[in-house]
Design an enzyme around this catalytic site. Structure first.
Site, PDB file in Angstrom:
ATOM      1  N   ASP A  50     -39.538 -20.987 -46.189  1.00 54.10           N
ATOM      2  CA  ASP A  50     -39.820 -20.475 -44.856  1.00 54.10           C
ATOM      3  C   ASP A  50     -41.288 -20.830 -44.658  1.00 54.10           C
ATOM      4  O   ASP A  50     -42.163 -20.206 -45.266  1.00 54.10           O
ATOM      5  CB  ASP A  50     -39.621 -18.961 -44.773  1.00 54.10           C
ATOM      6  CG  ASP A  50     -39.863 -18.464 -43.361  1.00 54.10           C
ATOM      7  OD1 ASP A  50     -40.885 -18.836 -42.773  1.00 54.10           O
ATOM      8  OD2 ASP A  50     -39.022 -17.720 -42.837  1.00 54.10           O
ATOM      9  N   HIS A  51     -41.546 -21.846 -43.855  1.00 53.09           N
ATOM     10  CA  HIS A  51     -42.919 -22.375 -43.868  1.00 53.09           C
ATOM     11  C   HIS A  51     -43.943 -21.368 -43.353  1.00 53.09           C
ATOM     12  O   HIS A  51     -45.133 -21.510 -43.620  1.00 53.09           O
ATOM     13  CB  HIS A  51     -43.007 -23.722 -43.138  1.00 53.09           C
ATOM     14  CG  HIS A  51     -43.041 -23.628 -41.646  1.00 53.09           C
ATOM     15  ND1 HIS A  51     -41.927 -23.395 -40.882  1.00 53.09           N
ATOM     16  CD2 HIS A  51     -44.067 -23.729 -40.768  1.00 53.09           C
ATOM     17  CE1 HIS A  51     -42.265 -23.368 -39.604  1.00 53.09           C
ATOM     18  NE2 HIS A  51     -43.564 -23.563 -39.506  1.00 53.09           N
ATOM     19  N   HIS A  73     -38.712 -16.477 -39.755  1.00 57.09           N
ATOM     20  CA  HIS A  73     -40.180 -16.376 -39.692  1.00 57.09           C
ATOM     21  C   HIS A  73     -40.666 -14.973 -39.296  1.00 57.09           C
ATOM     22  O   HIS A  73     -41.542 -14.398 -39.933  1.00 57.09           O
ATOM     23  CB  HIS A  73     -40.752 -17.386 -38.693  1.00 57.09           C
ATOM     24  CG  HIS A  73     -40.326 -18.805 -38.943  1.00 57.09           C
ATOM     25  ND1 HIS A  73     -40.188 -19.324 -40.205  1.00 57.09           N
ATOM     26  CD2 HIS A  73     -40.023 -19.818 -38.096  1.00 57.09           C
ATOM     27  CE1 HIS A  73     -39.821 -20.600 -40.112  1.00 57.09           C
ATOM     28  NE2 HIS A  73     -39.704 -20.922 -38.847  1.00 57.09           N
TER      29      HIS A  73
HETATM   30  C1  BG6 Z   1     -39.372 -23.874 -36.898  1.00 60.84           C
HETATM   31  C2  BG6 Z   1     -38.436 -23.692 -35.731  1.00 60.84           C
HETATM   32  O1  BG6 Z   1     -38.822 -23.290 -38.050  1.00 60.84           O
HETATM   33  O2  BG6 Z   1     -40.618 -23.294 -36.594  1.00 60.84           O
HETATM   34  C3  BG6 Z   1     -39.038 -24.300 -34.491  1.00 60.84           C
HETATM   35  O3  BG6 Z   1     -37.188 -24.285 -36.009  1.00 60.84           O
HETATM   36  C4  BG6 Z   1     -40.419 -23.773 -34.232  1.00 60.84           C
HETATM   37  O4  BG6 Z   1     -38.210 -24.076 -33.358  1.00 60.84           O
HETATM   38  C5  BG6 Z   1     -41.287 -23.865 -35.489  1.00 60.84           C
HETATM   39  O5  BG6 Z   1     -41.005 -24.523 -33.199  1.00 60.84           O
HETATM   40  C6  BG6 Z   1     -42.608 -23.148 -35.293  1.00 60.84           C
HETATM   41  O6  BG6 Z   1     -43.456 -23.446 -36.360  1.00 60.84           O
HETATM   42  P1  BG6 Z   1     -45.037 -23.477 -36.182  1.00 60.84           P
HETATM   43  O7  BG6 Z   1     -45.536 -23.707 -37.572  1.00 60.84           O
HETATM   44  O8  BG6 Z   1     -45.339 -24.597 -35.247  1.00 60.84           O
HETATM   45  O9  BG6 Z   1     -45.426 -22.147 -35.628  1.00 60.84           O
END
Ligand code: BG6
Length: 478
Positions: free
Chosen positions: A172-173, A235
């Site tokens: 989960d980044h 997230h």
């Molecule tokens: C991803 C989603 O996991 O996270 C995307 O699938 C979203 O829809 C993105 O735009 C948001 O990541 P960040 O790091 O740009 O906030």
């Protein structure tokens, strides 16, 4: 500090995620001196390419996604020397013997499944059948981890046939974002906040992840997911867990994940009246959501706001308001802890002081801001004024904070180090789906229609009402 020598095999090595995130992140770690000279990266995919073609593709990706000042030609060349390509069929036999022949003993082995979840089982099974993976190998899997509880369980079961939980790294980044980790440092590295971190002192918590981008280009995936599955189940849930969890006994993988799991299990079901779903319309003739996903009848939400309660001793009575959406006014992600008003004002009614607010900004301009009340300077008597105690990491830490590593850099290096703290455990993912599923089932049953909101706004009007009816207000999206 360089990590141990490794072989990282990226299945789906020519895909979008590999190009945009994984390979640029690896390059940046190489540039920073964290990748040892013996490290190797093997991109694998079905298309027939040779090493030279694959390297040319990565050179272009580095050109596009890495800051120009990090692109010294000699460094890029040295990085590309570590890269190989392998034509491989996840569902057939092609390429597997060749992969087997390439593996080395005595280095960390990691297999990145940067492919659709439909291929997880095939890959896991073949890695074993061909004797490529062993009890120490690691696999990395991306979201979406399932579409609902049933599919997540099936995925976990499939992976468990071939790999032990300690070998599985579910990404989960958001957990790799610097400020998200800082949230734990702020909570558990200071005496100041933790004693106040509970329903007695906190009025409510707001978590906002607003994006300016639409879903153009990913319409097919997105329209089957919506904001609830795409952002909230993973997230936002992870952010909520890190704010709400009890102090783990150590910053170690199972200690942290046990505490997060308890939070998810303590979440109340959400009443339909505490949810607002939205869909963006077009602006100045530009496409709206329905055009972006090419589905005029879509009932999928590109925005969601909801009020969530956690039934445990610490949080009973303190609502958590979550909101996330596409095509909003600004790209901003933040967590705001809004404390209660002081119980009594000694300065009279006029001088009622505003609540303290602790804001943790995830992006952009990462930092922490605490709103406090002080005396207005000057001879005007005891007039109160609010001021921010503002700590932008860039300002406070100088050049060190200029170069905050991307989430993927941190997470991939953690895989090599064998540290699962910032990855989701199987039971956590299942618990999150168990909470999400009935909410989605309810609106599917009722054919719930998302409210239209203007692209470039802060979401549908009704989302404002969600807080107004409780006598509270969202922080501005800016
Ligand atoms: C991803 C989603 O996991 O996270 C995307 O699938 C979203 O829809 C993105 O735009 C948001 O990541 P960040 O790091 O740009 O906030």
């Amino acid at each position: 500090i360089p990590v141990d020598p490794f072989d990282l095999i990226i299945f789906g090595g020519t895909g979008d995620l590999a190009r945009r995130k994984i390979l640029p992140a690896l390059y940046r770690r190489f540039w920073a001196g964290q990748m040892p000279p013996e490290a190797r990266i093997i991109g694998a995919a079905r298309a027939a390419h040779d090493d030279a073609e694959y390297r040319a593709m990565i050179r272009a990706a580095i050109g596009e996604f890495v800051a120009p000042e990090k692109q010294e030609p000699a460094t890029v060349d040295a990085f590309l020397e570590r890269v190989r390509y392998l034509t491989l069929d996840a569902r057939g036999d092609d390429g597997w013997d060749a992969l087997c022949g390439m593996m080395r003993n005595g280095v960390v082995q990691a297999f990145y499944f940067s492919v659709g979840p439909g291929l997880f089982g095939d890959l896991a099974e073949r890695l074993h059948r061909h004797g490529i993976a062993d009890a120490e190998s690691r696999i990395v899997v991306e979201k979406p981890f399932g579409h609902d509880l049933q599919s997540a369980r099936a995925l976990n079961a499939t992976l468990a046939q071939h790999f032990d939980e300690h070998q599985i790294y579910r990404i989960d980044h958001y957990l790799g974002k610097e400020t998200v980790q800082n949230l734990m440092a702020v909570r558990f590295g200071n005496m100041l906040f933790e004693p106040l971190w509970n329903a007695r002192n906190v009025d409510h918590i707001q978590i906002t992840v607003a994006e300016t981008v639409g879903v153009g280009g990913r319409g097919d995936y997105y329209d089957r997911s919506g904001a609830m599955r795409d952002m909230v189940q993973n997230h936002m849930m992870q952010l909520l867990c890190l704010i709400a969890m009890e102090p783990p006994y150590a910053f170690e993988s199972d200690a942290v994940r046990d505490e997060k799991l308890k939070v998810i299990r303590a979440l109340d079901p959400v009443a339909p009246g505490d949810i607002v779903r939205g869909q963006y319309g077009g602006d100045s003739g530009g496409p709206g959501y329905l055009e972006d996903v090419e589905n005029p009848d879509s009932l999928t939400e590109s925005f969601i706001a909801l009020k969530v309660h956690i039934s445990n001793w610490r949080w009973k009575g303190t609502p958590f308001y979550l909101r996330t959406g596409k095509r909003m006014r600004a790209r901003t992600s933040e967590i705001a802890i809004v404390f209660k008003d002081p119980p009594h004002s000694i300065f009279g009614v006029q001088e009622r002081q505003k609540a303290n607010v602790l804001v943790i900004r995830l992006q952009p301009n990462e930092g922490i801001n605490l709103r406090v009340t002080i005396k207005e300077p000057g001879p005007g008597g005891m007039r109160l004024v609010e001021v921010p105690l503002d700590m932008s990491f860039k300002e406070a830490l100088g050049p060190e904070a200029e170069d905050i590593p991307d989430a993927y850099e941190r997470l991939i290096m953690d895989v090599i180090r064998g540290n699962q703290t910032l990855f989701m455990r199987g039971d956590e993912v299942e618990a999150a789906w168990a909470w999400t599923d009935p909410i989605i089932a309810d609106w599917e049953e009722r054919g719930d229609r998302p409210r239209l909101y203007e692209a470039g706004s802060s979401g549908p009007e009704d989302a404002l009402m969600l807080m107004h009816k409780d006598g509270r207000r969202w922080r501005e999206v800016k």
